[in-house]
Design a protein around this motif. Sequence first.
Motif: not given
Lengths: 488, 775
Positions: B268, B270-272
């Motif tokens: 998964r 990170d958003r960045d």
Amino acid sequence: MVEVANAIRFLLNGEEITLTDVAPDLTLLDWLRLDRRLRGSKEGCAEGDCGACTVLVGRVMSDEIIYDAVTACIRFVGSLHGTHVVTIEHLRGENGNLHPVQQAMVDHHGSQCGFCTPGFVMSLYGLWMRDPQPSRRAIEKALQGNLCRCTGYAPIIRAGQAISTYGQPQGDPLWAERIAVRETLLRLNDGKRVEIGEGERKIFIPASLDDFAALYEQYPEARIVAGSTDVGLWVTKFMRRIGPVIFIGHLQELRRIAENASEVRFYAGVSYSEALPIIENSFPELAPLWNRFAGEQIRNMGTLGGNIANGSPIGDTPPPFIALGAKLSLRRGEHRREIKLEDYFLAYGKQDRQPGEFVESVTVPLLPQGELFATYKISKRREEDISALCGAFRLFVNDAGTVGMARIAFGGMAATPKRAKAVEAALVGKPWTMDTVEAALPAFAEDYQPITDMRASADYRLLAAQNLLKRFFLESQGEQVQVKREVA
Amino acid sequence: MNKRVDPINLAVLHTRTRHDSGPKHVTGTAEYIDDMAEPAGTMHAYLGLSTRAHAEILAMDFSAVRGAPGVIGVLTADDIPGENDVSPSHKHDEPIFAEGRVQFWGQPIFAVVAETRDAARRAAQLAKIEYRDLDWLPDVRAAQQAGGKLVTEPLKLERGDVAAGLASAPRRAKGAITIGGQDHFYLEGQIAYAVPGEDEDVTVYASTQHPSEVQLMVAQVLGIRHNAVTITLRRMGGGFGGKETQGNLFAAVAAIAAKKWNRACKIRPDRDDDMQATGKRHDFVVDYDVGYDETGKILAVDAVYGARGGFSSDLTGPVTDRALFHCDNAYWYPAVRARSEPLYTNTVSNTAFRGFGGPQGIMACERWIEDIAYALGKDPLDIRKANFYGVHENNVTPYHQTVGDNIVHRIVDELEASSDYQARRDAIIAFNRTSRVLKKGISLTPVKFGISFTATWYNQAGALVHVYKDGSIHLNHGGTEMGQGLNIKVAQVVADAFGVNLDTVKIMPTSTGKVPNTSATAASSGSDLNGMAAWDACEQIKSRLIAHAAQLYQSDEADCHWVQGGLQVGREFVAFAELVASAYLNRIQLSAAGFYKTPKIHWDRATGKGHPFYYFAYGASVSEVTIDTLTGEYTVDRVDILHDVGKSLNPAIDQGQIEGGFVQGMGWLTTEELVWDAKGQLRTHAPSTYKIPLASDVPPVFNVQIAEWSVNPEPTIGRSKAVGEPPFMLAISVVEALGMAVASVAEYRVAPQLDTPVTPERVLMGVERMKEARG
């Protein structure tokens, strides 16, 4: 000698938690999801901007408990001592039914993919408990820190407006249990200093403001963490190790607001939310700014001291406070000194703060009668966005119609929050007219050489800054020149 | 198969039924992949990404990574047992891990596998990669100037004599429009979780819109056959096209690690990292030359659609094709030539996103409508009406399909009246005459959107329906639930087919083991395809039950009728559960695999001719805005929408798609700006810098109506129409309204020509252009 305890204690939903080994950078969200396996709170961004991890944190304030919506992704477990953490798993209705907030969301089709939904439910829950029949604007404001990509928000707003038809806060378990919970919290936080861990894993939770001052003088290498809305990202985004840490968000003495006839002193730990009533009353010109920056969760967590102390060139409080002539009180141990706020920002990333010294309070003079004052924030998205530029204008026009005094300060236009001294000079002594304003515009380029970045181009920043002076003039003439979003 | 569908009762279908997962969403018990209980020993993988836009990799040193606490191992291209490729177009141009060179900033180079996600993520920072920088292409214009290397074959649509049409036209609109891209910003980021099995087997829980393709990719990278791979998911936390192909890489990495160490593995980002490493909506630059007459009638259109493809083909071919399929929106062009340029750039490979190129095609089309209107000094709505497709004539599209179901006139006329468009426009013009700083604008724009995958073979679906002895029903279909309400719609179909209550039907997770060879849940086709496939499965079981009942009661099959709750056999009523129990004892098969393929469609890409769309969905919107000409700030004050979903399967779900689609489209066109820096790094890679709409961006007045009179002329499931994508483009009226407000500064004599997204900065710079034009 202060007494020292060696455990962080708080209430998670209905369970008392005692932690004796906690990393200073352990976030509440990771702890909930990984250690406690409570997976209703979601990670959407890990920077406090999307709200999918929203939980309520209750703290004792004199006779009652205040429950704040916060983003668990950037709240550290070490900061929870003596609090009541309420997650989506704790929300329950009577007889095992859905809670009124949940039922309203289901009936109004307020969820699609559902990932953001627990966060929306918690934000709406927090709102409904203090405002059971909120206006649309109140709902929007409470949801500024919650992103939804599916619904377009319309059904969520409809749900928010309908909650009270499903039940009243007085029937809510959290309300019913508040007296017992308050007693529990007072027992869990017995007023001792807490120390846990060693070296980089060290956590200090000072017993008082004096204890904090002493600790920080002794450990100037320690990191002060109040609301963690900035430091939280150092951890989640940059994976920086932040220990040893001194958590100060719990210190009531740092959350004081002292008013007198000429000024307001905000202690550094006052959150934006706590400051709002005073802002609305004593600095009404700043209320629109206050309602536009960050989201509800961040306003509940972030502190005035933090917004200033971190020296960001795009913090929104320094420009108006500089324009108002604010003073900063810095403290190291028992030694205090006071400086002008504008003198605190030395260069990008560099402030006038010595090792072991911290911002204790900021004192903001009230606007003298008859002066003009306005602050304008410009951002790509109107709300919950970091400013492309933020300008504060303060002016005195004497009876002869000439500018007697001008103080103008901007954020986002230089490496620090900075006054526009050339513009001020171009105005002072001149008649307060559009011609004077026009003549002063070139001075902006002397004061500022802004940069181009993802928020705006340099050209836009300069032009908009100049035009804000025109706006300020037109508004001083009574003209309505700002777009206004009108909702019920 | 493909029989006429007129449900036997209307107990559930066409009603405002709530999303099946609603109660689970609001209590936090709806399970997403990251919420699943992990088996002991689960590993976590984290990607290491390129920090160059285009460079040769000279050396890679992972010693510090391997030595970091908790690290189990590092995966690079060398660790891939099968092929290092997840290209969905099968052009073998999309490596999982870069080999030899990196082609964009954020490209995965390796993965760290560790005991915890935190350990893997920290260790990934410790790799030392040596690069030698190469020249790189940031965007469409740079790629065009460098010779226009393409990632896939371009498309040309042509009809009529364009050269003659342009030459003879009394007036010309020539220009270019830049249309920005968009990040999906699904709230649940990319995630996959692989569990190894015996032999070559592996099961991957993947947040994907396209399980069968993930299955193919995992098999391909492991070098095994499809039957060893099972892909399963219960739901996604949003997709919007961003999980049509972009989940492939994550599933592949998890599967490689799971098989290599024989332990479960989750990945998964990170958003960045998610935003930097995964594709987005294509930004376009459309160059156009349009001939028209003094009345505003278009005579000929010649346009080139340059799209930022990124470093690989991905879906850029079909996306740019769909842009061309919508170069006409709802308008008839006597002569037209549209060409696509799917350009290679050193940026992340762009991909599917709600509308799939259609929004960009329509945006460009509405630009020249606007140009014509301002040049002639007319209301753009008059130009739109003058150019609408006819009902019986002037109704052939640039791809030579006849528009046979045109309802745009009625939609627009009704909305114009219900929104009080004319009076409001007059009032706005009056307001602008006296208001110095604030200016208003209003616009009505239509949408016509073609429904069907243009890859014709994708227009098929399967379902597997089990009826158990107690009368409970298991529903499996090949579609995926990303929040759009597909599952509830298909469950409504099944409940109505059997005449049972909705709670009798259990909706199962999507699994390649239940329904094979599925198409992506995309192109708005989910309920059209899967609803029909499920219906087909139900009909098979029902016909067996009828045969059984007729025999049991010695009646004619013709005398058996399904009613709510069971079967009417002559004068006898048999409750559904009773009938099922009896059928079981008589050895009647109570399970069926259903199938559906869309009829009538065909498409020859080489000649640019065919009938690629089964039908069209229509809609229109009116937006009113106010701008501040000093700062460019604005508000969207009111929006009225009338949208066509045929006979709605579920008006509550459809309304949610319309409202949500509009707001997402408004985000694309207003505040969602993707900004790359001079080194090629995306600087807007998290919600702090990339601004999707908020609750407070929803128009204060937001009137959304479904065209209740509309019925799909084609025999789709319940005569409904697809709804996922078409409403997205309704937001174009916001751009045009902002344009009108800007144009008011120069008395509406100059076309505003706003590029998108129309940020406050673009509005202010537009105002400045108008001031210059005004002199």
